[in-house]
Design an enzyme around this catalytic site. Structure first.
Site, PDB file in Angstrom:
ATOM      1  N   GLY A 149       0.882  -1.169   0.000  1.00 18.19           N
ATOM      2  CA  GLY A 149       0.000   0.000   0.000  1.00 18.19           C
ATOM      3  C   GLY A 149       0.917   1.216   0.000  1.00 18.19           C
ATOM      4  CE1 TYR A 185      -1.976  -4.164  -2.882  1.00 17.40           C
ATOM      5  CE2 TYR A 185      -1.642  -4.863  -5.163  1.00 17.40           C
ATOM      6  CZ  TYR A 185      -1.130  -4.419  -3.948  1.00 17.40           C
ATOM      7  OH  TYR A 185       0.216  -4.221  -3.807  1.00 17.40           O
ATOM      8  CD1 TRP A 199     -13.489  -7.761  -3.302  1.00 18.93           C
ATOM      9  CD2 TRP A 199     -11.410  -7.996  -4.084  1.00 18.93           C
ATOM     10  NE1 TRP A 199     -13.547  -8.527  -4.449  1.00 18.93           N
ATOM     11  CE2 TRP A 199     -12.285  -8.681  -4.950  1.00 18.93           C
ATOM     12  CE3 TRP A 199     -10.028  -8.017  -4.385  1.00 18.93           C
ATOM     13  CZ2 TRP A 199     -11.836  -9.368  -6.081  1.00 18.93           C
ATOM     14  CZ3 TRP A 199      -9.581  -8.696  -5.497  1.00 18.93           C
ATOM     15  CH2 TRP A 199     -10.489  -9.346  -6.338  1.00 18.93           C
ATOM     16  N   GLY A 248       9.025  11.024 -13.405  1.00 25.90           N
ATOM     17  CA  GLY A 248       9.415   9.764 -14.057  1.00 25.90           C
ATOM     18  C   GLY A 248      10.909   9.722 -14.315  1.00 25.90           C
ATOM     19  CG  ASP A 270       4.677   4.144  -3.045  1.00 24.63           C
ATOM     20  OD1 ASP A 270       4.119   5.242  -3.219  1.00 24.63           O
ATOM     21  OD2 ASP A 270       4.150   3.046  -3.321  1.00 24.63           O
TER      22      ASP A 270
HETATM   23  P1  ADP Z   1       5.071   7.756  -9.416  1.00 19.44           P
HETATM   24  O1  ADP Z   1       5.549   6.334  -9.417  1.00 19.44           O
HETATM   25  O2  ADP Z   1       4.647   8.194  -8.044  1.00 19.44           O
HETATM   26  O3  ADP Z   1       4.075   8.080 -10.493  1.00 19.44           O
HETATM   27  P2  ADP Z   1       7.225   8.951 -10.979  1.00 19.44           P
HETATM   28  O4  ADP Z   1       6.819   8.162 -12.186  1.00 19.44           O
HETATM   29  O5  ADP Z   1       7.341  10.404 -11.163  1.00 19.44           O
HETATM   30  O6  ADP Z   1       6.311   8.671  -9.701  1.00 19.44           O
HETATM   31  O7  ADP Z   1       8.597   8.334 -10.495  1.00 19.44           O
HETATM   32  C1  ADP Z   1       9.103   8.526  -9.202  1.00 19.44           C
HETATM   33  C2  ADP Z   1      10.614   8.480  -9.251  1.00 19.44           C
HETATM   34  O8  ADP Z   1      11.033   7.187  -9.723  1.00 19.44           O
HETATM   35  C3  ADP Z   1      11.238   9.472 -10.213  1.00 19.44           C
HETATM   36  O9  ADP Z   1      11.442  10.736  -9.626  1.00 19.44           O
HETATM   37  C4  ADP Z   1      12.552   8.792 -10.531  1.00 19.44           C
HETATM   38  O10 ADP Z   1      13.476   9.000  -9.471  1.00 19.44           O
HETATM   39  C5  ADP Z   1      12.180   7.324 -10.542  1.00 19.44           C
HETATM   40  N1  ADP Z   1      11.849   6.872 -11.890  1.00 19.44           N
HETATM   41  C6  ADP Z   1      10.641   6.535 -12.385  1.00 19.44           C
HETATM   42  N2  ADP Z   1      10.728   6.111 -13.658  1.00 19.44           N
HETATM   43  C7  ADP Z   1      12.038   6.180 -13.994  1.00 19.44           C
HETATM   44  C8  ADP Z   1      12.802   5.854 -15.158  1.00 19.44           C
HETATM   45  N3  ADP Z   1      12.212   5.377 -16.261  1.00 19.44           N
HETATM   46  N4  ADP Z   1      14.134   6.054 -15.115  1.00 19.44           N
HETATM   47  C9  ADP Z   1      14.747   6.514 -14.014  1.00 19.44           C
HETATM   48  N5  ADP Z   1      14.098   6.829 -12.887  1.00 19.44           N
HETATM   49  C10 ADP Z   1      12.756   6.663 -12.857  1.00 19.44           C
END
Ligand code: ADP
Length: 295
Positions: free
Chosen positions: A28, A86, A100, A224, A255
């Protein structure tokens, strides 16, 4: 000793193994952060989890899982209730999730909450938009009031908006509560893509502007694979983050990032290096399958 207290809902996870049988685990969003924080923090930081469980066997198992992981449970016991669940389904390599959780005990976590247990000035309390989403409106109000009072006592309040429209009656209600949560928080950890979708932010700086305007002192905008923006003390900085070469499963990326960042903050690392710690942990988590992976 410094303390981190995460607040929210932990659920039973049923995940298929290679043969299609189901393994049972616990996960979670806020719990994942507590779990990673426990692994990353040394002896000088204690990690707790505040929620509510029932009085049945799954609730006992969940409590034991937390204790075995070294996380101190602060779990209100609700007689006759149980915990949420889940299940992950795999179809042609695509994962989908069924939940659930409508009557889970965690929905009552704020019912008799008056104060955050065990915390002192300088400690961190962490919650998310999912924590708020699963509570009834009265519970949301109670939780935000308790957090606001704790903030007044010098406890740092950290918040990940974790926007999940399906858990809310409508997007406007979600956005209203998210900004109310921001107004009691010192640290916000939004993910740009979600914020762009639901708040219409045109770039990460706009996301930071909105949380700063709500009174958040440190805003960390995750994006990301892209660089992470930090806004604090009137300054803005981009912390470099290289795209991962292999992405196996992005579950718990945000997380685990939050855990890396918050533990480093409690260890008094500067914000930019705390963000770099968050990126390093998330990078390992997305290279393996599952919400909780060894880092
Ligand atoms: P959430 O999972 O909360 O949607 P993000 O997708 O923004 O958040 O990703 C959270 C963190 O995970 C990013 O700030 C980065 O540090 C890491 N991260 C996520 N995807 C990638 C990736 N493709 N390459 C490198 N780091 C990543």
């Amino acid at each position: 000793m410094k303390r981190l207290l995460a607040i929210g809902e932990c659920m039973i996870e049923l995940a298929p193994d290679a043969a299609g049988k189901f393994d049972m685990g616990f996960a979670g969003d806020t719990f994942n952060t507590a779990w990673y924080a426990r692994r990353l923090a040394g002896d000088q930081i204690s990690v707790g989890y505040l929620s509510a469980v029932g009085d049945d066997e799954p609730s006992h198992r969940m409590t034991a899982f937390m204790e075995d992981a070294g996380i101190k449970p602060h779990l209100a016991k609700r007689v006759g209730r149980s915990v949420g669940l889940y299940m992950i389904s795999l179809k042609n390599g695509e994962r989908s999730f069924s939940y659930w959780r409508d009557s889970s005990a965690a929905r009552t976590l704020a019912d008799d909450l008056t104060v955050l247990p065990d915390l002192q000035a300088g400690d961190v309390a962490y919650f998310s938009g999912i924590t708020l989403a699963v509570l009834p409106a009265a519970g949301r109000r109670t939780l935000l009031d308790v957090l606001s009072k704790a903030r007044g006592d010098g406890i740092q309040i950290a918040f990940d908006p974790n926007l999940r429209p399906r858990l809310w009656s409508d997007s406007q209600t979600m956005c209203d509560w998210i900004m109310q949560a921001a107004s009691v928080s010192d640290i916000a950890l939004p993910s740009f893509e979600d914020e762009q979708t639901f708040f219409g932010d045109t770039n990460p700086a706009k996301t930071a502007d909105r949380y700063s305007a709500a009174g958040v002192t440190t805003v960390i905008v995750k994006d990301g694979p892209r660089d992470v923006l930090i806004r604090y003390a009137g300054r803005e900085e981009l912390v470099p983050n290289d795209p991962a070469r292999t992405v196996i499963d992005t579950t718990a990326a945000g997380d685990s990032f939050n855990a890396g960042y918050l533990v480093a903050k409690l260890q008094e690392h500067p914000d930019a290096s705390a963000v770099a710690e968050g990126c390093a942990v998330a990078r390992k988590v997305i290279a393996a399958r599952g919400a909780l992976v060894e880092v």
